[in-house]
Design a protein around this motif. Structure first.
Motif, PDB file in Angstrom:
ATOM      1  N   ASP A   1       0.881  -1.156   0.000  1.00 50.01           N
ATOM      2  CA  ASP A   1       0.000   0.000   0.000  1.00 50.01           C
ATOM      3  C   ASP A   1       0.928   1.216   0.000  1.00 50.01           C
ATOM      4  OD1 ASP A   1      -1.864   1.961   0.218  1.00 50.01           O
ATOM      5  OD2 ASP A   1      -2.843   1.172   2.009  1.00 50.01           O
ATOM      6  N   ALA A   2       1.319   1.639  -1.210  1.00 51.43           N
ATOM      7  CA  ALA A   2       2.367   2.646  -1.339  1.00 51.43           C
ATOM      8  C   ALA A   2       1.893   3.777  -2.238  1.00 51.43           C
ATOM      9  CB  ALA A   2       3.643   2.020  -1.911  1.00 51.43           C
ATOM     10  N   LYS A   3       2.492   4.934  -2.060  1.00 56.40           N
ATOM     11  CA  LYS A   3       2.162   6.079  -2.883  1.00 56.40           C
ATOM     12  C   LYS A   3       3.380   6.974  -3.066  1.00 56.40           C
ATOM     13  CE  LYS A   3       0.239   8.551   1.115  1.00 56.40           C
ATOM     14  NZ  LYS A   3      -0.986   9.202   1.651  1.00 56.40           N
ATOM     15  N   ARG A   4       3.303   7.838  -4.087  1.00 53.75           N
ATOM     16  CA  ARG A   4       4.367   8.800  -4.347  1.00 53.75           C
ATOM     17  C   ARG A   4       3.775   9.963  -5.112  1.00 53.75           C
ATOM     18  NH1 ARG A   4       7.234   5.655  -8.753  1.00 53.75           N
ATOM     19  NH2 ARG A   4       5.989   6.061 -10.620  1.00 53.75           N
ATOM     20  N   SER A   5       4.548  11.035  -5.268  1.00 50.91           N
ATOM     21  CA  SER A   5       4.094  12.198  -6.032  1.00 50.91           C
ATOM     22  C   SER A   5       5.246  12.730  -6.873  1.00 50.91           C
ATOM     23  CB  SER A   5       3.564  13.293  -5.099  1.00 50.91           C
ATOM     24  OG  SER A   5       4.602  13.765  -4.243  1.00 50.91           O
ATOM     25  N   GLN A   6       4.890  13.421  -7.949  1.00 52.84           N
ATOM     26  CA  GLN A   6       5.864  14.086  -8.807  1.00 52.84           C
ATOM     27  C   GLN A   6       5.350  15.485  -9.113  1.00 52.84           C
ATOM     28  OE1 GLN A   6       6.286  11.616 -12.292  1.00 52.84           O
ATOM     29  NE2 GLN A   6       7.605  10.137 -11.273  1.00 52.84           N
ATOM     30  N   ASP A   7       6.214  16.480  -8.944  1.00 57.61           N
ATOM     31  CA  ASP A   7       5.894  17.860  -9.282  1.00 57.61           C
ATOM     32  C   ASP A   7       6.772  18.288 -10.444  1.00 57.61           C
ATOM     33  OD1 ASP A   7       4.000  18.327  -7.151  1.00 57.61           O
ATOM     34  OD2 ASP A   7       5.718  18.283  -5.792  1.00 57.61           O
ATOM     35  N   GLY A   8       6.154  18.853 -11.492  1.00 60.20           N
ATOM     36  CA  GLY A   8       6.905  19.204 -12.678  1.00 60.20           C
ATOM     37  C   GLY A   8       6.688  20.637 -13.125  1.00 60.20           C
ATOM     38  N   LEU A   9       7.753  21.220 -13.686  1.00 62.22           N
ATOM     39  CA  LEU A   9       7.699  22.522 -14.342  1.00 62.22           C
ATOM     40  C   LEU A   9       8.185  22.324 -15.764  1.00 62.22           C
ATOM     41  CD1 LEU A   9       7.510  25.633 -14.549  1.00 62.22           C
ATOM     42  CD2 LEU A   9       9.845  25.736 -13.619  1.00 62.22           C
ATOM     43  N   ALA A  10       7.349  22.684 -16.755  1.00 59.89           N
ATOM     44  CA  ALA A  10       7.683  22.497 -18.167  1.00 59.89           C
ATOM     45  C   ALA A  10       7.605  23.821 -18.895  1.00 59.89           C
ATOM     46  CB  ALA A  10       6.740  21.480 -18.805  1.00 59.89           C
ATOM     47  N   LEU A  11       8.633  24.122 -19.695  1.00 58.42           N
ATOM     48  CA  LEU A  11       8.695  25.338 -20.501  1.00 58.42           C
ATOM     49  C   LEU A  11       8.880  24.954 -21.957  1.00 58.42           C
ATOM     50  CD1 LEU A  11      11.169  27.422 -18.284  1.00 58.42           C
ATOM     51  CD2 LEU A  11       8.666  27.489 -18.243  1.00 58.42           C
ATOM     52  N   GLY A  12       8.211  25.702 -22.841  1.00 59.30           N
ATOM     53  CA  GLY A  12       8.326  25.409 -24.258  1.00 59.30           C
ATOM     54  C   GLY A  12       8.371  26.658 -25.104  1.00 59.30           C
ATOM     55  N   TYR A  13       9.062  26.549 -26.240  1.00 60.18           N
ATOM     56  CA  TYR A  13       9.136  27.649 -27.193  1.00 60.18           C
ATOM     57  C   TYR A  13       8.990  27.084 -28.601  1.00 60.18           C
ATOM     58  CZ  TYR A  13      11.083  31.105 -30.398  1.00 60.18           C
ATOM     59  OH  TYR A  13      11.258  31.959 -31.460  1.00 60.18           O
ATOM     60  N   GLY A  14       8.084  27.683 -29.389  1.00 65.84           N
ATOM     61  CA  GLY A  14       7.896  27.276 -30.757  1.00 65.84           C
ATOM     62  C   GLY A  14       7.939  28.459 -31.699  1.00 65.84           C
ATOM     63  N   TYR A  15       8.474  28.226 -32.892  1.00 60.93           N
ATOM     64  CA  TYR A  15       8.578  29.284 -33.907  1.00 60.93           C
ATOM     65  C   TYR A  15       8.285  28.667 -35.261  1.00 60.93           C
ATOM     66  CZ  TYR A  15      10.696  32.608 -37.170  1.00 60.93           C
ATOM     67  OH  TYR A  15      10.909  33.464 -38.211  1.00 60.93           O
ATOM     68  N   ASN A  16       7.472  29.351 -36.059  1.00 63.48           N
ATOM     69  CA  ASN A  16       7.152  28.855 -37.389  1.00 63.48           C
ATOM     70  C   ASN A  16       6.946  30.035 -38.338  1.00 63.48           C
ATOM     71  OD1 ASN A  16       6.419  26.684 -39.286  1.00 63.48           O
ATOM     72  ND2 ASN A  16       4.411  27.676 -39.246  1.00 63.48           N
ATOM     73  N   ALA A  17       7.888  30.224 -39.248  1.00 60.00           N
ATOM     74  CA  ALA A  17       7.799  31.309 -40.224  1.00 60.00           C
ATOM     75  C   ALA A  17       8.863  31.106 -41.292  1.00 60.00           C
ATOM     76  CB  ALA A  17       7.981  32.673 -39.561  1.00 60.00           C
ATOM     77  N   ALA A  18       8.541  31.566 -42.505  1.00 64.64           N
ATOM     78  CA  ALA A  18       9.502  31.593 -43.621  1.00 64.64           C
ATOM     79  C   ALA A  18      10.124  30.225 -43.885  1.00 64.64           C
ATOM     80  CB  ALA A  18      10.577  32.629 -43.351  1.00 64.64           C
ATOM     81  N   GLY A  19       9.342  29.169 -43.741  1.00 67.63           N
ATOM     82  CA  GLY A  19       9.846  27.830 -44.016  1.00 67.63           C
ATOM     83  C   GLY A  19      10.608  27.178 -42.885  1.00 67.63           C
ATOM     84  N   HIS A  20      10.801  27.880 -41.775  1.00 68.74           N
ATOM     85  CA  HIS A  20      11.543  27.348 -40.644  1.00 68.74           C
ATOM     86  C   HIS A  20      10.596  27.043 -39.483  1.00 68.74           C
ATOM     87  CE1 HIS A  20      15.478  28.469 -42.376  1.00 68.74           C
ATOM     88  NE2 HIS A  20      14.842  29.538 -42.830  1.00 68.74           N
ATOM     89  N   THR A  21      10.807  25.901 -38.846  1.00 67.90           N
ATOM     90  CA  THR A  21      10.052  25.530 -37.652  1.00 67.90           C
ATOM     91  C   THR A  21      11.034  25.121 -36.565  1.00 67.90           C
ATOM     92  OG1 THR A  21       8.179  24.743 -38.963  1.00 67.90           O
ATOM     93  CG2 THR A  21       8.301  24.011 -36.681  1.00 67.90           C
ATOM     94  N   VAL A  22      10.878  25.700 -35.389  1.00 70.95           N
ATOM     95  CA  VAL A  22      11.737  25.386 -34.250  1.00 70.95           C
ATOM     96  C   VAL A  22      10.847  25.032 -33.066  1.00 70.95           C
ATOM     97  CG1 VAL A  22      13.473  26.253 -32.634  1.00 70.95           C
ATOM     98  CG2 VAL A  22      13.561  26.939 -35.045  1.00 70.95           C
ATOM     99  N   GLN A  23      11.209  23.983 -32.343  1.00 74.82           N
ATOM    100  CA  GLN A  23      10.488  23.617 -31.134  1.00 74.82           C
ATOM    101  C   GLN A  23      11.503  23.231 -30.062  1.00 74.82           C
ATOM    102  OE1 GLN A  23       7.019  23.747 -30.606  1.00 74.82           O
ATOM    103  NE2 GLN A  23       7.698  23.510 -28.473  1.00 74.82           N
ATOM    104  N   VAL A  24      11.474  23.942 -28.924  1.00 75.15           N
ATOM    105  CA  VAL A  24      12.391  23.684 -27.814  1.00 75.15           C
ATOM    106  C   VAL A  24      11.557  23.468 -26.554  1.00 75.15           C
ATOM    107  CG1 VAL A  24      14.312  24.550 -26.432  1.00 75.15           C
ATOM    108  CG2 VAL A  24      14.164  25.135 -28.867  1.00 75.15           C
ATOM    109  N   ASN A  25      11.862  22.408 -25.809  1.00 71.01           N
ATOM    110  CA  ASN A  25      11.151  22.124 -24.564  1.00 71.01           C
ATOM    111  C   ASN A  25      12.125  21.734 -23.468  1.00 71.01           C
ATOM    112  OD1 ASN A  25       8.986  21.180 -26.836  1.00 71.01           O
ATOM    113  ND2 ASN A  25       7.951  21.992 -25.018  1.00 71.01           N
TER     114      ASN A  25
END
Length: 628
Positions: free
Chosen positions: A364-388
């Motif tokens: 009878d066990a339990k646990r927790s996880q706390d997360g912080l996620a950041l993302g950046y996306g760019y799409n223009a002029a034929g270029h697509t960038v995705q950073v996470n």
């Protein structure tokens, strides 16, 4: 980092199908120059569908957890819609996924029994699965309970191939499967569907969806029954039928408070009772219940900024009778997601908490996880960038950081090149840590992936080639006696694995016939022993064709797989196989459609797990009433 394209030689049972699929993919590629104006580049990944191409406005969620147009994606994604699911005639979700590029399955018998799904050869527990945004998982076996997810209530499936730990946190080393139920639209839309098949199989589905004023709703019910077949044909097991029955339902209700705020609640629940043999004279039952509950508040604070607040709860309970066994997993999730869109730039930030609990006596066990996620996306002029970037803090083993960078470039309006690198992890299950075989000091399994792709899309023609290499360290395996209480053996971080390969896929319309196909050449192996990982082939392929004739929609499919091994020691061989499937549908009245399907037309005798039989040739005929 150099990536070597595999040139594995097909086995005899697979050689002709693979050559056919390769020729088909090459033909689809070469013929694309004669098609019409190009759709978005992301459309090249919608390859294993046997019906419509997506519209220009279609969006997907799986890649970044936020709705994005296909044209903006760098990720390797497939989409399956409701029409494709219905035409598949499949009895389980895994059977539908097995027809997509990069997907293999295993199953201990018929529907309702233990099922595994391998994305790009990765372990079944390395795929994160969501139903309407609700995470489902087992803290006993690890991974989603595929056999208990009701296919009849699914409206859409998105499959992301490749690690996504920087977006989703723990578990997504191999990929992500997002499952969506139907959402109500204007008016009232009821439906009723019934069907019969061999093995005394019956299916019934009914539901209604609609919207009135500020409220939209969708309700559904499904029931499947089958006497099944003898799943264990060995002398030490009962020569009886191992049948199943499933009862499931879903509800989705939304309230549009005003133009900027929406409240939504979703629920899917399923109860499965299936038979299995555990020896002569022992007719045991699998009793599997699952639910996924979610509450969401979506707010559009300005033209540039919006948020989503979600509270989710899921349960996976597995029991066997009369042999006593009970495992109960509960997951509770909290997500606060923020999105800022500034021209060609998209910034995201998410706070997430996950709480896991396992009851599996004496655990009878339990646990927790706390997360912080950041993302950046760019799409223009034929270029697509995705950073996470993401950091997760686990209540048991501390912190874990993951990240990914992806880039896409439109070489021409038709051709697009992509490349990405990313890391991911999976925390040990509570069973792996606290059972009699468990070790509390187990470390997370970690992966590092690199891939590159080339895609073509124009008119009804698409082609893609994706090469990948995903290495996993601290792989948890069952080892010999160690620090755990059991003398039989213990879990340990003893292994390393590598999943690498190349996937070719394509679609092409030849007159009135729509063709689609894919070929996967891969090498899933244990890096310490050099052995091929269990139940995964070095080659597998699909090929299909659809057309309309005299009011009928007609289709044919081929699924092929090379030989596999049932054990990590590569001692028990599972032979390669090739399956042929046929289906046809037509409208027999204004609001009524007839569907007929034959799977495994040649009645091929094959196994997905050693000593467990498969269904052989199956026939299904169904009728659906849905007023237009």
């Amino acid at each position: 980092m150099k990536i070597r394209t595999l040139r594995a030689r097909p086995t005899a049972s697979l050689r002709v199908p693979v050559q056919l699929a390769l020729l088909a993919a090459a033909a689809l590629h070469a013929s694309g120059a004669h098609a019409q104006a190009a759709p978005e580049a992301g459309e090249a990944q919608l390859l294993a569908q046997n019906l419509r191409a997506p519209t220009l406005s279609e969006t997907v969620v799986a890649a970044t957890r936020t709705p994005q147009p296909l044209a903006d994606l760098v990720a390797d994604i497939s989409i399956v819609d409701r029409e494709t699911i219905e035409n598949s005639g499949a009895t389980g979700l895994a059977d539908v996924l097995a027809r997509l590029p990069g997907v293999e399955i295993s199953r201990n018998g018929g529907p309702g029994t233990t099922t595994g799904v391998f994305l790009r050869g990765a372990e079944s527990r390395f795929t994160a699965v969501y139903i309407d945004g609700v995470r489902i998982d087992s803290q006993s076996t690890g991974g989603a309970p595929w056999e208990s997810i009701p296919l009849g209530l699914i409206d859409r499936i998105e499959v992301l191939r490749g690690p996504a730990g920087a977006v989703y946190g723990s578990d997504a080393l191999g990929g992500v499967v997002q499952i969506f139920t139907k959402r109500g639209e204007n008016g009232v839309a009821p439906y009723v569907s019934v069907g019969v098949g061999n093995h005394h199989t019956t299916k019934a589905e009914a539901g209604v969806s609609g919207a009135s004023g500020t409220i939209d709703y969708a309700l559904g019910f499904a029931r499947d029954d089958s006497k099944g077949f003898n799943a264990r044909t060995v002398a030490t097991q009962n020569p009886d039928r191992d049948g199943y029955r499933t009862t499931s339902g879903h509800a989705r209700v939304g309230l549009q408070v005003n133009a900027a705020h929406r409240l939504e609640g979703t629920l899917m629940a399923n109860d499965t009772n299936s038979g299995y043999d555990s020896g002569l004279g022992k007719n045991d039952r699998n009793l599997h219940t699952m639910h996924a509950l979610g509450l969401n508040w979506l707010a559009q604070w300005s033209t540039a900024y919006k948020t989503r607040l979600s509270i989710t709860d899921s349960r996976d309970q597995y029991e066997t009778r009369p042999s006593p066994y009970l495992s109960d997993t509960r997951l509770r999730g909290y997500l606060f997601q923020n999105e800022w869109r500034l021209g060609a730039h998209l910034l995201t930030a998410a706070l997430e908490r996950r709480e896991d609990r396992l009851e599996n006596a004496p655990i009878d066990a339990k646990r927790s996880q706390d997360g912080l996620a950041l993302g950046y996306g760019y799409n223009a002029a034929g270029h697509t960038v995705q950073v996470n970037l993401r950091h997760d803090s686990d209540s048991e083993f501390g912190g874990k950081s993951t990240g990914s960078v992806a880039y896409g470039y439109a070489i021409t309006p038709q051709w697009r090149a992509t490349a990405s690198v990313g890391t991911a992890f999976r925390a040990p299950t509570l069973y792996q840590r606290f059972s009699e075989y468990g070790v509390a000091t187990l470390r997370p399994e970690s992966s590092r992936n690199v891939e590159a792709g080339l895609r073509y899309a124009q008119g009804n023609s698409t082609f893609s080639a994706t090469v990948f290499r995903n290495r996993v360290t601290n792989l948890i395996s069952f080892s010999g006696p160690g620090t755990c209480p059991s003398d039989f053996g213990c879990y340990a971080n003893t292994a390393r694995a590598e999943y690498k390969g190349v996937t070719f896929a394509g679609t092409y319309r030849l007159g009135d016939v729509q063709l689609h196909g894919s070929v996967d050449l891969q090498r899933p192996r244990d890096l310490d022993t050099g052995k091929q990982l269990a139940r995964r082939a070095k080659q597998h392929a699909t090929l299909g064709a659809d057309t309309r004739l005299a009011g009928w929609t007609l289709g044919a499919e081929m699924q092929a797989s090379g030989r596999r091994f049932d054990t990590v020691a590569n001692t028990n061989v599972l032979g390669g196989y090739t399956l042929f499937n046929l289906y046809a549908s037509t409208r027999i009245a204004r609001d009524t459609t007839l569907l007929a399907r034959i799977d495994n037309l040649a009645d091929k005798d094959y196994q997905l797990a050693r000593t467990y039989a498969t269904a052989g040739r199956t026939v299904y005929v169904g009728v659906k009433w849905a007023p237009q």
